[in-house]
Design a protein around this motif. Sequence first.
Motif, PDB file in Angstrom:
ATOM      1  N   PRO A  73       0.839  -1.213   0.000  1.00  0.00           N
ATOM      2  CA  PRO A  73       0.000   0.000   0.000  1.00  0.00           C
ATOM      3  C   PRO A  73       0.865   1.250   0.000  1.00  0.00           C
ATOM      4  O   PRO A  73       1.962   1.273   0.553  1.00  0.00           O
ATOM      5  CB  PRO A  73      -0.795  -0.123   1.309  1.00  0.00           C
ATOM      6  N   LEU A 127      -7.402  -1.771   1.246  1.00  0.00           N
ATOM      7  CA  LEU A 127      -6.297  -2.692   1.485  1.00  0.00           C
ATOM      8  C   LEU A 127      -6.627  -4.120   1.093  1.00  0.00           C
ATOM      9  O   LEU A 127      -5.724  -4.929   0.862  1.00  0.00           O
ATOM     10  CB  LEU A 127      -5.896  -2.665   2.966  1.00  0.00           C
ATOM     11  N   ASN A 175      -4.846  -5.488  -1.876  1.00  0.00           N
ATOM     12  CA  ASN A 175      -3.393  -5.391  -1.978  1.00  0.00           C
ATOM     13  C   ASN A 175      -2.752  -6.755  -1.766  1.00  0.00           C
ATOM     14  O   ASN A 175      -3.012  -7.416  -0.760  1.00  0.00           O
ATOM     15  CB  ASN A 175      -2.862  -4.395  -0.952  1.00  0.00           C
TER      16      ASN A 175
END
Length: 794
Positions: free
Chosen positions: A170, A185, A188
Amino acid sequence: METGAAAGACVGLGGELTPLIGRRAETARIARLLSGARLVTLSGVGGVGKTRLALRVAANLTGSFADGVHLAELAELKDPELLAPTVLGTLGVANPGLPGADATATLSARLRERRTLLVLDNCEHLIDACARLADTLLRAAPGLHILTTSRQPLGIAGEQVFPVEPLPVPEAGGAGGTGHRVRALSGNPAVALFADRASAVLPGFAVTESDAGAVAELVRRLDGLPFAIELAAARVRSMSPQEILERLTDRFALLTGGSRIAADRQRTLRALIDWSHELCTERERLLWARASVFRGGFDMEGLEQICTDTELPASALLDTLDALVARSVISCRQEQGRSRYHMLETVREYGHERLVASGSLDALRARHRGHYAQLTAQAGQEWFGPRQVDWFTRLRLDHPNLRAALEFCLEHPQQALAGLALAVSPRHYWITAGLLSEGRRWLSQLLAADHAQDYGDDAAGPDAAVRVQAQITDTYLGILQGEQNADTLRALAACETIARRGGHRRESAWVWHHHGILAVWREDFTSAVELFARARAEFLAQGCLDAALECRVKFAIAHAYGGEVTEADKACAEVEAAARAHGESWLHGMALLARALLARRAHAPADAVTHARGAIARLRPFHDWWDVAMCVEVITWSTQDAPRRAARLLGVLHLLWESLGGRIGSAPFMRAQHLRFEATVREALPDAAFNREFHRGARATLDEAMACVLDDAAGAPGLTRRENQVAELVADGLTNKDIAVRLTIAQRTAENHVERILTKLGLTSRTQLAVWTYERRNELVGSSQRSGPQDQGG
């Protein structure tokens, strides 16, 4: 005795016990490489996941090789003479008992008529033997393809190297609110890997709002290195992500406890890096340790100035560096047309330990500080000229190194004065870079650490000039953050007294300039123009043309906002002519801002927007968000007929001013008009609609915010049909090579299309182009759905 493999068999690969996360694109690209190349090497630092990736590719290709896919694991093999017999064993020959040469001949004979994929895993410690064997086999067996994993390429003809990078992490700063952050997130790869492995040791584990920030920072600090992330995730059984993060200062002690059945070098992070270190020569180890003094990246000039001596002569530097790049200890990237070198933080910290143990840390740090002091001094001297953007970009790239140099000066009181000199050259750096708070922090700490603050008889010396320059700069950065109180005036008065006593006439002129800024903010434009004119005259007397022009452009802004239009126009023309003559960008942008204010005053909103956008194009490469924000103010005020867009731009302004410290809200002399305009927009929209658009702007990234500012339905530059196709494919994440395949055009043609689009749109990166494309999609969808008067112009 040969046992034989069934057609398409996968010999020695086994099954996956854990999912391979975040490598789908790489898997497909490697498979495509193997369809054309007969030797592909996956190279990369230890722990990056080369073996897992190779095994997945091999498993996916079993149907493509009629005579099977065979894996030879070489990590535990020590004797090069046993390489060929070991590989022969993977083909189903039980206990071949042949010496190396005979085994190679037998291998060649067995593979000659076969279509086979051979995977050689962990070649780095047998690199010469693996290179010879691969070359021999490929020449003897036309149906053979070889996939190798190694920390350095084999270096033979026909080899295609595929660098395996760490997983994407991130971005620092992340998204806005916590709930939004968890959603962001979730896609990710590095975070997904951590969550997957953590849930294996702590059933039910998931990234939550409370630990999202810690997990994001943790995988960033671990460089997205899969092996390190897996070791960190295993600690979740006894610690929270935040506690793991706090103990990461000694990552080599924390990240232990790998699989009990793994090889020793794969059970701890230290052992994994030890393996790479042992493969290096003494000079390579020396450069690895010395290069750890850099932060964030470095260039060849820095290496030559800091890392070479009699032990590592300059004549040996290039070959030594090249070897470390080949071994994946150092990576090389082209940034802004220059080669820059990087080490993963894990690798850098390992080298730093070795540098500390050598006893030469302070000497290397002193050299490092000297190099960056010289670099910033040169940047200050050449700031006003055609290399201005180049110098700013270079300093931005080296910002972590500037921080490290300033840290060294703080830790050694006798270096405080040198730190002050470094911190104020070039003078505009902290301002143009939008780093006001950081600049003030360094200046205040260095001033406090400088014990020789009694100017006395030395008030006229060069050291005193540096000190007063630092004090004046510190005060000015505070002014730009919104400090306009009695303390500010007292600080300026003290600076002027010291400057006058020491005969520092240039510093006195800067004090008058800063008083002029305060006068503009009080809307006392008469006093402001007098102060700017006085400072300009002194700068001209001192031969400081750039400073004189800065005063001239601010003279123009003061007149444009509350003085004589003719004087403002004349000053703008003077600054623009000088900027063009010297190839300067920043002051040219400021002159265009003044012209935008003049157009606004003349009730010519289209001209105001054009000038403001032109100013942004020149100011944005410097990350000068202060002056960009003033340009955005002018653009925002010109959208009164499009309230939804106006609300979003007000959100962008909130984002920009917050990024500068959060205490301003708008340029002080613009604040009243800003508040009036915001009230008008709020009246034109329902509360929910205003808030939705405002938050859309306020929660954007800076790239997204600039895309919003520079793109509206009326003024977006037109693209050809092909260029629109290319822009859409860039937004979908395709590389230039992928775009060329999709559109059946040459890769160079695709590259030219992308460059032309960026130029047309005034953008500087593919990321910005993707954001622009998404915004255009949203605008088109919005246009098709609008049905009421309040929606017009949104």
